[in-house]
Design an enzyme around this catalytic site. Structure first.
Site, mmCIF file in Angstrom:
data_model
loop_
_atom_site.group_PDB
_atom_site.id
_atom_site.type_symbol
_atom_site.label_atom_id
_atom_site.label_comp_id
_atom_site.label_asym_id
_atom_site.label_seq_id
_atom_site.Cartn_x
_atom_site.Cartn_y
_atom_site.Cartn_z
ATOM 1 N N ASP A 56 46.403 42.321 24.185
ATOM 2 C CA ASP A 56 45.845 41.147 24.847
ATOM 3 C C ASP A 56 45.399 40.122 23.819
ATOM 4 O OD1 ASP A 56 44.053 39.624 26.865
ATOM 5 O OD2 ASP A 56 44.811 41.278 28.088
ATOM 6 N N ASP A 113 28.157 45.729 26.688
ATOM 7 C CA ASP A 113 28.827 46.572 27.692
ATOM 8 C C ASP A 113 29.838 47.515 27.053
ATOM 9 O OD1 ASP A 113 27.404 45.061 29.461
ATOM 10 O OD2 ASP A 113 29.126 44.363 30.626
ATOM 11 N N HIS A 130 39.905 36.746 27.515
ATOM 12 C CA HIS A 130 40.743 37.479 28.458
ATOM 13 C C HIS A 130 40.730 38.978 28.165
ATOM 14 C CE1 HIS A 130 44.606 38.783 30.323
ATOM 15 N NE2 HIS A 130 44.291 37.871 31.233
ATOM 16 N N ASN A 166 51.128 35.833 38.332
ATOM 17 C CA ASN A 166 50.487 34.888 39.241
ATOM 18 C C ASN A 166 51.308 33.621 39.314
ATOM 19 O OD1 ASN A 166 47.657 36.254 39.605
ATOM 20 N ND2 ASN A 166 48.035 36.249 37.419
ATOM 21 N N ALA A 174 56.417 44.136 34.057
ATOM 22 C CA ALA A 174 55.983 44.914 35.220
ATOM 23 C C ALA A 174 57.170 45.364 36.065
ATOM 24 C CB ALA A 174 55.016 44.091 36.066
ATOM 25 N N SER A 179 45.939 40.109 36.102
ATOM 26 C CA SER A 179 45.513 40.713 34.833
ATOM 27 C C SER A 179 44.413 41.732 35.052
ATOM 28 C CB SER A 179 44.976 39.630 33.890
ATOM 29 O OG SER A 179 45.982 38.876 33.317
#
Length: 388
Positions: free
Chosen positions: A60, A69, A114, A205, A219, A271
């Site tokens: 990415d 986190d 992202h 998208n 994909a 995503s």
């Protein structure tokens, strides 16, 4: 072979929703379980599996390793950005002074946000207040997206996937893609499959005012777990691409995720649906370390909750997949011909794939590096030594 244009090689974030991706989340964190975790029944699986021992490569824009986190969850990765064509990534020696250059070299910095959002949705810690689907999984960051959230060389992304496979990844998340096939990238997908690494990718998208698009590459490769996105009602998100290649669906709109610097943002796009499925796959691989990647994929598809049109097998159900009994699942039909990933790769690299075939036949596996992070070291120290 057609080469995708730079304008089409991008992360699976709808252009019309770019503002939503980077807009601050309203109202702060909720004390309840985030809706997207409840939608895929992730918390119900945590008593049995939290993703411990599983490494998810996030290919990415990099990952902010300093985000609270993700404390202790981000491994030293690699960056393929800002290189001259054909150059190897410029890694700094271990022990170099930490800093922006050092962090970018190991994929542990994210100028876009992202990759950090994707990583957080997969593996944010349980005590963070914003847990990921697999809070004890670890993230291997491999940066391929530039400061505009795009990649310009599909062969480079393929090389990044192969590097991730060779360096400990059990799952590779590809929240990116484009319209055109790429032989080097397809070869990397075949390499991951040959080494028992599950590849998860977003379907893409599109703009609302454009004709329906086909599922993006990679994909649409059969060996890849293709994920489209839903809204909070379980219906396909209005800009999420889908098609017959779609395998699963997961929440993909208005998700709260970490952003570089320590805060959180609301993100939308396939995503992030892909990230949730990668997290669910980490739960399954952790619970069933003896299952192959193909068996994990089979279990996740077979246990999905059937939904509306365009959702493939339906909404991923993490708890059901973790609890699945392979013997009771329907068999998977195996086509007689080779998959397009193998066929396309063989067109340009037949000799290399013959070597991979031999590797498969003898049950071999490329030796892979394992890193020790804060989470893994803590778990090791907490485990009594034999005889203790």
């Amino acid at each position: 072979m057609r080469y995708r244009s730079a304008s089409r090689a991008l992360a699976c974030v709808t252009a019309t929703l770019a503002a939503a991706l980077l807009s601050p989340a309203a109202g702060g964190a909720s004390a309840s379980v985030p809706w997207h975790l409840a939608a895929i029944d992730a918390p119900a699986s945590w008593a049995e599996s939290t993703g411990e021992g599983v490494v998810v490569a996030v290919v990415d824009s990099g990952v902010d390793a300093d985000h609270p986190d993700l404390a202790g969850a981000v491994l030293p990765g690699r960056s393929y950005v800002d290189l001259d064509p054909g150059d190897e990534p410029r890694l700094l020696a271990l022990g170099s002074e930490p800093g922006p250059v050092y962090e970018r070299a190991f994929g542990q910095a994210d100028p876009v946000g992202h990759g950090t959002a994707v990583a957080g949705l997969i593996a944010a810690g349980a005590d963070s207040g914003h847990p990921g689907v697999a809070p004890d999984a670890e993230i291997l960051p491999v940066r391929v997206l530039d400061d505009e959230n795009r990649y310009h060389d599909s062969a480079m992304v393929g090389a990044a996937v192969e590097w991730a496979v060779d360096n400990g990844a059990d799952i590779v998340n590809l929240s990116l893609g484009g319209h055109y096939d790429s032989a080097p990238f397809a070869e990397a997908i075949a390499y991951a499959e040959a080494n028992d690494v599950l590849v998860v990718a977003c379907t893409g998208n599109q703009r609302l005012d454009e004709p329906a698009e086909e599922v993006w590459f990679p994909a649409r490769v059969p060996d890849v777990l293709a994920v489209t996105g839903t809204d909070d009602r379980g219906s396909r998100w209005r800009t999420a691409v889908t098609g017959e290649e779609t395998d699963l669906a997961a929440p993909g709109a208005d998700l709260l995720a970490p952003e570089p610097g320590g805060g959180h943002r609301t993100v939308t796009g396939t995503s992030f649906a892909s990230a949730l499925v990668s997290g669910a796959a980490a739960l399954v691989r952790s619970a069933h370390p003896d299952w192959t990647a193909a068996e994990v994929r089979r279990a996740m598809i077979a246990t999905a909750r059937a939904g509306g049109e365009g959702l493939g097998a339906g909404m991923v159900d993490a708890a059901a997949a973790v609890a699945a009994d392979l013997a009771s699942l329907p068999p998977v039909e195996v086509p007689a011909e080779a998959s397009p990933a193998v066929g396309l790769a063989a067109t340009t690299a037949g000799g290399a794939l013959l070597g991979l075939a031999a590797l498969l036949l003898r049950g071999g596996r490329v030796p892979r590096t394992r890193y020790w992070t804060a989470r893994r070291l803590a778990a090791r120290e907490a485990t009594p030594a034999p005889g203790a």
